[in-house]
Design a protein around this motif. Structure first.
Motif, PDB file in Angstrom:
ATOM      1  N   GLU A 112      60.934   3.378  31.012  1.00  0.00           N
ATOM      2  CA  GLU A 112      61.845   3.933  30.014  1.00  0.00           C
ATOM      3  C   GLU A 112      62.870   2.915  29.507  1.00  0.00           C
ATOM      4  N   HIS A 113      62.919   1.733  30.132  1.00  0.00           N
ATOM      5  CA  HIS A 113      63.908   0.733  29.757  1.00  0.00           C
ATOM      6  C   HIS A 113      63.322  -0.444  28.993  1.00  0.00           C
ATOM      7  N   VAL A 114      61.998  -0.442  28.738  1.00  0.00           N
ATOM      8  CA  VAL A 114      61.358  -1.572  28.061  1.00  0.00           C
ATOM      9  C   VAL A 114      60.737  -1.117  26.743  1.00  0.00           C
ATOM     10  N   PHE A 115      60.348  -2.085  25.913  1.00  0.00           N
ATOM     11  CA  PHE A 115      59.819  -1.815  24.578  1.00  0.00           C
ATOM     12  C   PHE A 115      58.339  -2.152  24.514  1.00  0.00           C
ATOM     13  N   GLY A 116      57.564  -1.294  23.799  1.00  0.00           N
ATOM     14  CA  GLY A 116      56.148  -1.539  23.615  1.00  0.00           C
ATOM     15  C   GLY A 116      55.891  -2.553  22.510  1.00  0.00           C
ATOM     16  N   SER A 117      54.640  -3.014  22.377  1.00  0.00           N
ATOM     17  CA  SER A 117      54.303  -4.010  21.363  1.00  0.00           C
ATOM     18  C   SER A 117      54.237  -3.407  19.969  1.00  0.00           C
ATOM     19  N   ALA A 118      54.016  -2.088  19.873  1.00  0.00           N
ATOM     20  CA  ALA A 118      53.974  -1.405  18.580  1.00  0.00           C
ATOM     21  C   ALA A 118      55.143  -0.436  18.493  1.00  0.00           C
ATOM     22  N   PRO A 119      55.760  -0.339  17.303  1.00  0.00           N
ATOM     23  CA  PRO A 119      56.883   0.616  17.159  1.00  0.00           C
ATOM     24  C   PRO A 119      56.431   2.030  17.462  1.00  0.00           C
ATOM     25  N   LYS A 120      57.284   2.771  18.111  1.00  0.00           N
ATOM     26  CA  LYS A 120      56.992   4.161  18.450  1.00  0.00           C
ATOM     27  C   LYS A 120      57.599   5.072  17.392  1.00  0.00           C
ATOM     28  N   PRO A 121      56.775   5.834  16.679  1.00  0.00           N
ATOM     29  CA  PRO A 121      57.300   6.728  15.646  1.00  0.00           C
ATOM     30  C   PRO A 121      58.279   7.743  16.247  1.00  0.00           C
ATOM     31  N   VAL A 122      59.330   7.979  15.522  1.00  0.00           N
ATOM     32  CA  VAL A 122      60.292   8.989  15.945  1.00  0.00           C
ATOM     33  C   VAL A 122      60.579   9.915  14.788  1.00  0.00           C
ATOM     34  N   LYS A 123      61.306  10.973  15.054  1.00  0.00           N
ATOM     35  CA  LYS A 123      61.613  11.977  14.034  1.00  0.00           C
ATOM     36  C   LYS A 123      62.280  11.324  12.824  1.00  0.00           C
ATOM     37  N   GLY A 124      61.843  11.708  11.632  1.00  0.00           N
ATOM     38  CA  GLY A 124      62.433  11.192  10.400  1.00  0.00           C
ATOM     39  C   GLY A 124      61.701   9.973   9.872  1.00  0.00           C
TER      40      GLY A 124
END
Length: 281
Positions: free
Chosen positions: A265-277
């Protein structure tokens, strides 16, 4: 006591007028976050030269400079809206005479935005206090144990016991007559603190004195229990944050060494994660 008219700051005349009324609440602050924490609760916030020992690891207040006090004063000013801010004049910045005291006191007020300065000494400082007040520099005085004179006292000893009580009483009377708007009484016998509080017309702010004083001041780090090895008699600890901080840092170090932190939960993936909006994390 509280400020009126929204976030208007409390003034030195209002502190003086609090004599004999609801006790004045005062704590030290040296940083913006702590000032913000204290502001809703305190009438007066003191940027004390105790910063030398509390934050800089100095053995006494004697090594604190005017530039240090101004730097910390600026930081505290950014965190206050209501409380009256007073800045300590450090050792060597005012003792030479009234002109030196005014020059340095005016600089502190201009550069920090404080409403008043504090200086140590009684009868010997009366002329200087009178000079400053006449020129628009409000002064909080400090008698009894004056830490900047620790070498002359031979240590941090109680002042005003026995025949010495008359000296401390004269000091308190002298600073009140010179125009100080309040006076700190440090480490004096309770009976003497009660007598001084009754006899002088300005508020007494006790530290190691008596609950009968017109107000109280403590070093905020002592109140919060930020030190495990310093427990003076006159301090009541309202928290033990040093112990809590030690436990937190220990847990962090253990998690790092065992590779439990950072977790997924504290690191970032290689592809952006879609979020609301439609935005991406």
């Amino acid at each position: 006591m509280s400020a009126t008219g929204g976030t208007r700051s409390i003034t030195p005349p209002e502190i003086r007028a609090a004599k004999g009324k609801t006790p004045i609440v005062c704590l030290t602050a040296y940083t913006t976050p702590i000032a913000r924490l204290l502001d809703p609760h305190c009438d007066l916030v003191l940027v004390g030269d105790s910063v030398g020992m509390v934050l800089h690891g100095l053995p006494s207040t004697l090594g604190v400079t005017l530039d240090m006090m101004i730097m910390h004063g600026k930081a505290v000013r950014r965190g206050l809206e209501k409380a009256l801010m007073v800045v300590d004049m450090p050792f060597g910045s005012y003792e030479e005479g009234p002109e030196q005291a005014f020059r340095n006191g005016a600089r502190v007020m201009a550069e920090t935005g404080c409403a008043a300065i504090k200086l140590e000494g009684g009868e010997s400082m009366a002329e200087t206090i009178r000079f400053l007040v006449a020129r628009g520099v409000p002064v909080m005085a400090h008698v009894g144990l004056t830490p900047q004179a620790v070498n002359a006292f031979g240590g941090y000893q109680v002042q005003g016991r026995g025949a010495d009580a008359e000296r401390v009483l004269r000091d308190a009377r002298a600073v009140a007559e010179a125009g100080a708007f309040s006076v700190v009484l440090e480490k004096v016998p309770e009976e003497l603190a009660v007598r001084i509080t009754k006899e002088i017309p300005i508020p007494t702010i006790g530290i190691g004195a008596s609950s009968a004083c017109d107000g109280q001041v403590l070093v905020v780090d002592d109140v919060l229990g930020m030190f495990t090895d310093f427990r003076p008699k006159f301090v009541k600890r309202y928290a033990e944050l040093a112990e809590a901080a030690d436990a937190a840092v220990s847990a962090y170090a253990r998690d790092v060494r065992e590779r439990r932190f950072p977790g997924p939960e504290h690191v970032f993936g290689s592809a952006p994660k879609p979020v609301k909006g439609g935005e991406a994390a």
